[in-house]
Design an enzyme around this catalytic site. Structure first.
Site, PDB file in Angstrom:
ATOM      1  N   PRO A  92      -4.547  -1.339   1.032  1.00  0.00           N
ATOM      2  CA  PRO A  92      -4.164  -2.725   1.243  1.00  0.00           C
ATOM      3  C   PRO A  92      -5.034  -3.579   2.161  1.00  0.00           C
ATOM      4  O   PRO A  92      -5.101  -3.365   3.362  1.00  0.00           O
ATOM      5  CB  PRO A  92      -2.780  -2.580   1.875  1.00  0.00           C
ATOM      6  CG  PRO A  92      -2.760  -1.240   2.519  1.00  0.00           C
ATOM      7  CD  PRO A  92      -3.953  -0.490   2.062  1.00  0.00           C
ATOM      8  N   GLU A  93      -5.666  -4.584   1.601  1.00  0.00           N
ATOM      9  CA  GLU A  93      -6.114  -5.745   2.356  1.00  0.00           C
ATOM     10  C   GLU A  93      -5.226  -6.886   1.857  1.00  0.00           C
ATOM     11  O   GLU A  93      -4.275  -6.634   1.126  1.00  0.00           O
ATOM     12  CB  GLU A  93      -7.610  -6.022   2.111  1.00  0.00           C
ATOM     13  CG  GLU A  93      -8.496  -4.897   2.667  1.00  0.00           C
ATOM     14  CD  GLU A  93      -9.978  -5.145   2.501  1.00  0.00           C
ATOM     15  OE1 GLU A  93     -10.415  -6.297   2.660  1.00  0.00           O
ATOM     16  OE2 GLU A  93     -10.714  -4.192   2.200  1.00  0.00           O
ATOM     17  N   LYS A 153      -2.059  -8.844   6.833  1.00  0.00           N
ATOM     18  CA  LYS A 153      -1.754  -7.627   6.081  1.00  0.00           C
ATOM     19  C   LYS A 153      -0.338  -7.137   6.357  1.00  0.00           C
ATOM     20  O   LYS A 153       0.022  -6.030   5.958  1.00  0.00           O
ATOM     21  CB  LYS A 153      -2.767  -6.535   6.436  1.00  0.00           C
ATOM     22  CG  LYS A 153      -4.201  -6.887   6.091  1.00  0.00           C
ATOM     23  CD  LYS A 153      -5.189  -5.884   6.665  1.00  0.00           C
ATOM     24  CE  LYS A 153      -6.610  -6.442   6.588  1.00  0.00           C
ATOM     25  NZ  LYS A 153      -7.555  -5.617   7.367  1.00  0.00           N
ATOM     26  N   ARG A 179      -0.666   9.195   3.847  1.00  0.00           N
ATOM     27  CA  ARG A 179      -1.326   9.439   5.130  1.00  0.00           C
ATOM     28  C   ARG A 179      -0.421   9.191   6.334  1.00  0.00           C
ATOM     29  O   ARG A 179      -0.803   9.493   7.464  1.00  0.00           O
ATOM     30  CB  ARG A 179      -2.565   8.547   5.206  1.00  0.00           C
ATOM     31  CG  ARG A 179      -3.721   9.239   5.847  1.00  0.00           C
ATOM     32  CD  ARG A 179      -4.992   8.461   5.624  1.00  0.00           C
ATOM     33  NE  ARG A 179      -5.811   8.536   6.808  1.00  0.00           N
ATOM     34  CZ  ARG A 179      -6.975   7.927   6.943  1.00  0.00           C
ATOM     35  NH1 ARG A 179      -7.436   7.189   5.961  1.00  0.00           N
ATOM     36  NH2 ARG A 179      -7.642   8.044   8.034  1.00  0.00           N
ATOM     37  N   ARG A 187     -17.133   2.269  11.187  1.00  0.00           N
ATOM     38  CA  ARG A 187     -16.854   2.319   9.755  1.00  0.00           C
ATOM     39  C   ARG A 187     -18.117   2.021   8.986  1.00  0.00           C
ATOM     40  O   ARG A 187     -19.115   1.646   9.553  1.00  0.00           O
ATOM     41  CB  ARG A 187     -15.797   1.278   9.384  1.00  0.00           C
ATOM     42  CG  ARG A 187     -15.068   0.712  10.542  1.00  0.00           C
ATOM     43  CD  ARG A 187     -13.567   0.710  10.437  1.00  0.00           C
ATOM     44  NE  ARG A 187     -13.039   1.188   9.218  1.00  0.00           N
ATOM     45  CZ  ARG A 187     -12.203   0.509   8.469  1.00  0.00           C
ATOM     46  NH1 ARG A 187     -11.839  -0.679   8.846  1.00  0.00           N
ATOM     47  NH2 ARG A 187     -11.733   1.032   7.375  1.00  0.00           N
TER      48      ARG A 187
END
Length: 263
Positions: A2-3, A53, A106, A253
């Site tokens: 999800p963005e 978000k 997760r 990242r």
DNA sequence: AGTCACCTGATT
DNA sequence: AATCAGGTGACT
């Protein structure tokens, strides 16, 4: 997943499950998954919003649930609260037998319940919604003057603009022809204007793709939600110039970009 | 701005 | 065994 576009699609899909029965119970995988679940039973979901978000489930009696899906979360309705996959980390059972569940392999996703007066402080660090009138080229430019960080790090900061993440920040920078390492404060007004337009274009395209994927399951295979130009394409030819897409670490990242198209 | 922590699973 | 993953908050 999800963005902003994915979270928006989740909100739209949830809204389609109205009208809502009353919440009768709740459960959670471990204490950290949900805060204040005890305040949910007896209330009804009245509406669903998105801020950046975050998902906001507005409840009767002046409370709301804030849901953050983090990396792998999904929020959806199951027809039978008793039949929950193992990956469901928190849930609200409804009076009609259904359940609203946070499905998250997760287990990084979080839910918290709040009285409505806490909403402003909860979201005070979020920047403008990209599709709101507050998100103007001038506002983005002003923000860029206030940071010493590289363009990509600045764009991913939720206080710059709400809802961009690692994929769409990289894609927007590619569209605008901006090197992700370039200090934001050194971008010209013209390039920030181009970036502003690119952000809107990228998010609109992504939202259309995600909606289409939801409407026709199976029409898109994994990773093909969005026609990515650079994300995840290390070593592959840039779709515009053919140069090899590069991957560099930024803020812990991966950032992908075309060394020839992005200056 | 970088590093770790939070978590699990897929991939090399 | 090591590395990576669409996020973010708390360190340094």
């Amino acid at each position: 997943m999800p963005e902003l576009p994915e979270v928006q699609a989740v909100a739209e899909r949830l809204r389609a499950a109205a009208p809502w029965a009353r919440i009768t119970g709740f459960g959670q995988f471990r204490p950290s998954t949900m805060n204040g679940g005890v305040h949910a039973p007896g209330r009804r979901i009245e509406s669903i919003d998105r801020r950046g978000k975050n998902l906001i489930l507005r409840l009767s009696g002046g409370w709301f649930a804030r849901v953050h899906l983090k990396m792998t979360g999904d929020l959806r309705v199951l027809p039978d609260a008793r039949l929950r996959p193992q990956t469901v980390r928190a849930w609200f059972s409804l009076d009609d037998g259904r359940a609203v569940v946070l499905d998250d392999p997760r287990a990084l996703g979080r839910i918290s319940l709040h009285p409505e007066h806490e909403e402003p402080e909860l979201f005070q660090d979020l920047g403008p919604e990209p599709f709101s009138p507050e998100f103007t080229p001038a506002a983005l430019y002003a923000s860029s003057r206030r940071t010493a960080r590289p363009a990509k790090i600045w764009l991913m900061d939720q206080s710059t603009v709400a809802g961009l993440g690692n994929i769409y920040a990289a894609e927007a920078l590619f569209e605008a022809g901006i090197d992700p390492r370039r200090p934001a404060a050194r971008l010209s007004r013209r390039r920030v204007e181009r970036l502003h337009a690119a952000i809107l274009r990228v998010l609109e395209t992504a939202l259309a793709s995600v909606r289409a994927a939801y409407e026709r399951p199976g029409a898109f295979s994994e990773g093909e939600f969005y026609p990515v130009a650079v994300y995840g394409r290390e070593g592959q030819p840039c779709r515009r110039c053919g140069a090899a897409v590069r991957r560099i670490p930024q803020g812990g990242r991966s950032t992908y970009y075309c060394p020839k198209c992005q200056k």
